[in-house]
Design a protein around this motif. Structure first.
Motif, PDB file in Angstrom:
ATOM      1  N   LEU A 195       6.618  -3.529 -10.120  1.00 10.23           N
ATOM      2  CA  LEU A 195       6.829  -2.473  -9.130  1.00 10.23           C
ATOM      3  C   LEU A 195       6.163  -1.190  -9.627  1.00 10.23           C
ATOM      4  O   LEU A 195       5.909  -1.042 -10.820  1.00 10.23           O
ATOM      5  N   PRO A 196       5.845  -0.244  -8.722  1.00 10.02           N
ATOM      6  CA  PRO A 196       5.204   1.005  -9.146  1.00 10.02           C
ATOM      7  C   PRO A 196       6.048   1.699 -10.207  1.00 10.02           C
ATOM      8  O   PRO A 196       7.266   1.685 -10.138  1.00 10.02           O
ATOM      9  N   GLY A 197       5.378   2.245 -11.195  1.00 10.94           N
ATOM     10  CA  GLY A 197       6.112   2.937 -12.249  1.00 10.94           C
ATOM     11  C   GLY A 197       6.352   2.073 -13.464  1.00 10.94           C
ATOM     12  O   GLY A 197       6.965   2.512 -14.426  1.00 10.94           O
ATOM     13  N   LEU A 231      13.868  -2.061  -3.619  1.00 10.94           N
ATOM     14  CA  LEU A 231      13.511  -0.832  -2.902  1.00 10.94           C
ATOM     15  C   LEU A 231      13.747   0.399  -3.769  1.00 10.94           C
ATOM     16  O   LEU A 231      12.945   1.332  -3.772  1.00 10.94           O
ATOM     17  N   TYR A 232      14.841   0.381  -4.527  1.00 15.04           N
ATOM     18  CA  TYR A 232      15.180   1.509  -5.390  1.00 15.04           C
ATOM     19  C   TYR A 232      14.072   1.751  -6.417  1.00 15.04           C
ATOM     20  O   TYR A 232      13.726   2.896  -6.730  1.00 15.04           O
ATOM     21  N   PRO A 271       5.297  -0.928   1.205  1.00 17.12           N
ATOM     22  CA  PRO A 271       4.122  -1.577   1.794  1.00 17.12           C
ATOM     23  C   PRO A 271       2.992  -1.832   0.792  1.00 17.12           C
ATOM     24  O   PRO A 271       2.302  -2.852   0.884  1.00 17.12           O
ATOM     25  N   ASP A 272       2.827  -0.936  -0.185  1.00 17.79           N
ATOM     26  CA  ASP A 272       1.753  -1.129  -1.179  1.00 17.79           C
ATOM     27  C   ASP A 272       1.975  -2.416  -1.983  1.00 17.79           C
ATOM     28  O   ASP A 272       1.040  -3.178  -2.231  1.00 17.79           O
ATOM     29  N   VAL A 273       3.214  -2.613  -2.393  1.00 20.07           N
ATOM     30  CA  VAL A 273       3.533  -3.825  -3.144  1.00 20.07           C
ATOM     31  C   VAL A 273       3.441  -5.039  -2.222  1.00 20.07           C
ATOM     32  O   VAL A 273       2.868  -6.077  -2.570  1.00 20.07           O
ATOM     33  N   ALA A 274       3.995  -4.905  -1.014  1.00 18.54           N
ATOM     34  CA  ALA A 274       4.022  -6.021  -0.067  1.00 18.54           C
ATOM     35  C   ALA A 274       2.618  -6.508   0.278  1.00 18.54           C
ATOM     36  O   ALA A 274       2.411  -7.677   0.578  1.00 18.54           O
ATOM     37  N   ALA A 275       1.651  -5.595   0.223  1.00 19.81           N
ATOM     38  CA  ALA A 275       0.273  -5.962   0.567  1.00 19.81           C
ATOM     39  C   ALA A 275      -0.316  -6.946  -0.434  1.00 19.81           C
ATOM     40  O   ALA A 275      -1.216  -7.715  -0.105  1.00 19.81           O
TER      41      ALA A 275
END
Ligand code: MO
Ligand code: MO
Lengths: 400, 400
Positions: free
Chosen positions: B76-78, B142-143, B148-152
């Motif tokens: 996930l981002p981060g 989600l937290y 959408p960026d990940v889902a892509a």
């Protein structure tokens, strides 16, 4: 163009507006018109041409003029909405989905062999695969105010057709709300079939396409949408298109005891060779072809084919898209289109007759039942037992 | 409490941390521990008590100390996240779901009767129904930035257990991303089973509960979550827990040719009477009981029961919840819990033996196959043919 009046019909005849139809269609009922293509052409192409796509009308085809067409929407905040065809086309993005539609009664003729059922005697071709384009129902409902407040109370989206019986009652059906509003449900208010405006027999100018759901809920000639806490009150939702136990007959049936059919079960059938055909023993093998599909967006994983009545099985090659338009694999739960399949099977030694059988498996690993008697039901719906075709093996006949 | 060390085991034994187990369990394998409850008690209660809920361990039970437990999340981002048990409990709302878990190998013994398969010889009780509480996986993803960026890019959510083999390889599995993040998927990072902290055999302190999905993906002793474009690379995802054609055996199998099992097909079985029991002919009827469940959140609509081998069918009464805690009907596609069923069937005239059979139908009108041979597969998974039990009818024995 898509609407062709039969010149011979008088306007006092409720069937005055029937279009002309392709002469190859095999007609199960003239009024209302119900017909399927010959099996020999059903799987000639991945996309079924509209002209030979099975026609399943419950009532006369209504004469709809696009300029005056209105789609009414009820049950959303702000009250009733009325939408013209050009508003529907311009206000919402156009989406295209390739989806198979199947009549609940497809293959009913197999069930009739067990014990007579009530309904049109469909063969194996009351199924077809087309590309459908239109507005997403989700987009339309959100545009007119669908949100958590509505979701808290509503459970169903009802559809009413513009086709009417002599008493003025419309065809109607409903689908679960979560299917209608899901981003992954792909439900369309379609105005195109296979790249052209909808033909009259397929719902001109607007129909519902609810992929993965039985044909009967894909309401044609759509006139009204109602977001509601209740299912459609129509005969076809309440007292038809439901499955029952083989032990239930007309004297004991309680239509309230079964839910309306929505998603259909796993299905497959053999389109080549045809029953009674002869296979050349010198060829050493037989080519078997057919289709396979499952409801609810479940992908067909595998088709097993047997030429010895189901004792030994071979795995068929699956074709998942138009050769000229190869598609990406569907995302999980969104496999709306059928797969065509084919396999060359060696002829068993000295076989004089072949009992060809197919059975498919979907992504939930559901399988088709072996025979029709245990799934027999009084309406002859959901007929998805192994499909069986008998052919002769001979040196003389070479029509394979 | 939930973690009990076996006093006799030496720490050099990889199985040193096994908990004590209920003596009624029928053991299929001691190391790793695999056991199911006696059929006679399986459907005594709608909620299966944790102590007799089937145990399906692939590796030794790991010793996990809650104070030092960390759940890692990647993809996930981060960057990577590390979460303590108290953070998991305090940061996210606690959700409770009643869900049935079934081993892919449940009823494998029926398949072994056709032809030997590889795997533990489960009877009909490798299935259970419990209430599970924990954080929703969706909320956690989600937290930590799922969007959408990940889902892509991502398609799967991988899980890694803290259980390890002698080489240090963890148990692992994955589920499709859309199941993991759907509001209607109800996937939990569960820390309670039946209102108490997870027992050691069921994944203490945290396990995945992915309702509607085969047990094997409901990873216990969860150590790591990875959001990825790829499925888990684990043996159990790639080279096990897949279905094949009856014509495929170990010499021809290509594990890449079949997708990993996720949703399970429709299932039911008879828990009373037991095979070989005697039914009193003076009673005039026989009471038959069992369970029914389907994967993917598909609700069981109907269970048909026969006492004459499947010639005539009777419709059983379904029990959908704990009598003391009546539940609302599940919303469409979210029927995660089994139904128990029961029916009194008149004894056929002069019958000396009954062939009791059950078959269930789910909300997609999928049905169970009639016999095991056509669904036979080399790993003996997905064994869901009609369940059959033979009993004697006699005037002497009154043990019904
Ligand atoms: Mo239909
Ligand atoms: Mo399992």
């Amino acid at each position: 163009e898509s609407y062709k009046k039969q010149e011979s019909a008088h306007p006092s005849d409720p069937y005055f507006a029937e279009p002309t139809r392709h002469p190859a269609l095999q007609i199960n009922s003239q009024k209302p018109f119900n017909a399927e293509p010959p099996v020999s052409i059903l799987t000639d192409s991945y996309i079924t041409p509209s002209a030979v796509f099975f026609k399943r009308n419950h009532l006369p085809v209504p004469r709809v003029v696009s300029e005056t067409y209105k789609l009414e929407i009820e049950g959303l905040p702000g009250g009733a909405v009325s939408l013209t065809l050009s508003e529907l086309k311009s206000r919402f993005p156009k989406h295209t989905v390739t989806a198979t539609l199947q009549c609940a009664g497809n293959r009913r003729s197999d069930m009739n062999k067990v014990k007579q059922v009530k309904g049109l005697n469909w063969g194996i071709a009351a199924i077809g695969n087309a590309t459908w384009s239109g507005a997403r129902l989700r987009d339309v409902l959100l545009y007119y105010g669908f949100g958590p407040d509505v979701a808290a109370k509503a459970r169903h989206v009802q559809f009413e057709g513009l086709d009417r019986d002599v008493t003025g009652t419309s065809y109607g059906a409903s689908i679960p709300l979560n299917k209608a509003v899901s981003e992954e449900g792909d439900v369309l208010l379609a105005y195109e079939m296979n790249g052209e405006e909808l033909p009259a027999d397929h719902g001109y100018p607007v129909r519902v396409v609810a992929p993965g759901i039985v044909g009967a809920r894909n309401v044609k000639w759509l006139g009204r949408i109602v977001v509601s806490d209740e299912e459609s009150k129509s005969h076809w939702q309440q007292n038809d298109y439901k499955g029952f136990s083989p032990g239930t007959d007309w004297d004991t049936v309680d239509f309230k005891s079964a839910p309306a059919i929505q998603e259909l079960p796993i299905q497959s059938a053999i389109t080549h060779p045809a029953e009674g055909m002869s296979v050349d023993s010198n060829a050493g093998e037989v080519t078997v072809k057919g289709y396979a599909w499952s409801g609810g967006g479940r992908e067909v994983l595998r088709v097993d084919v047997s030429v010895d009545g189901g004792n030994t099985w071979h795995v068929a090659k699956l074709r998942t898209s138009d050769e000229h338009n190869p598609a990406l694999p569907p995302s999980p739960g969104r496999a709306w289109a059928w797969k065509l399949w084919e396999i060359d099977i060696p002829l068993p030694d000295k076989a004089q007759e072949l009992q060809i059988v197919c059975k498919a498996v979907d992504s939930s690993y559901n399988v088709q039942p072996e025979s029709s008697a245990p799934i027999w039901n009084l309406r002859g719906v959901l007929s998805n037992a192994w499909h069986r075709v008998k052919v002769k093996v001979s040196e003389d006949h070479k029509d394979n």
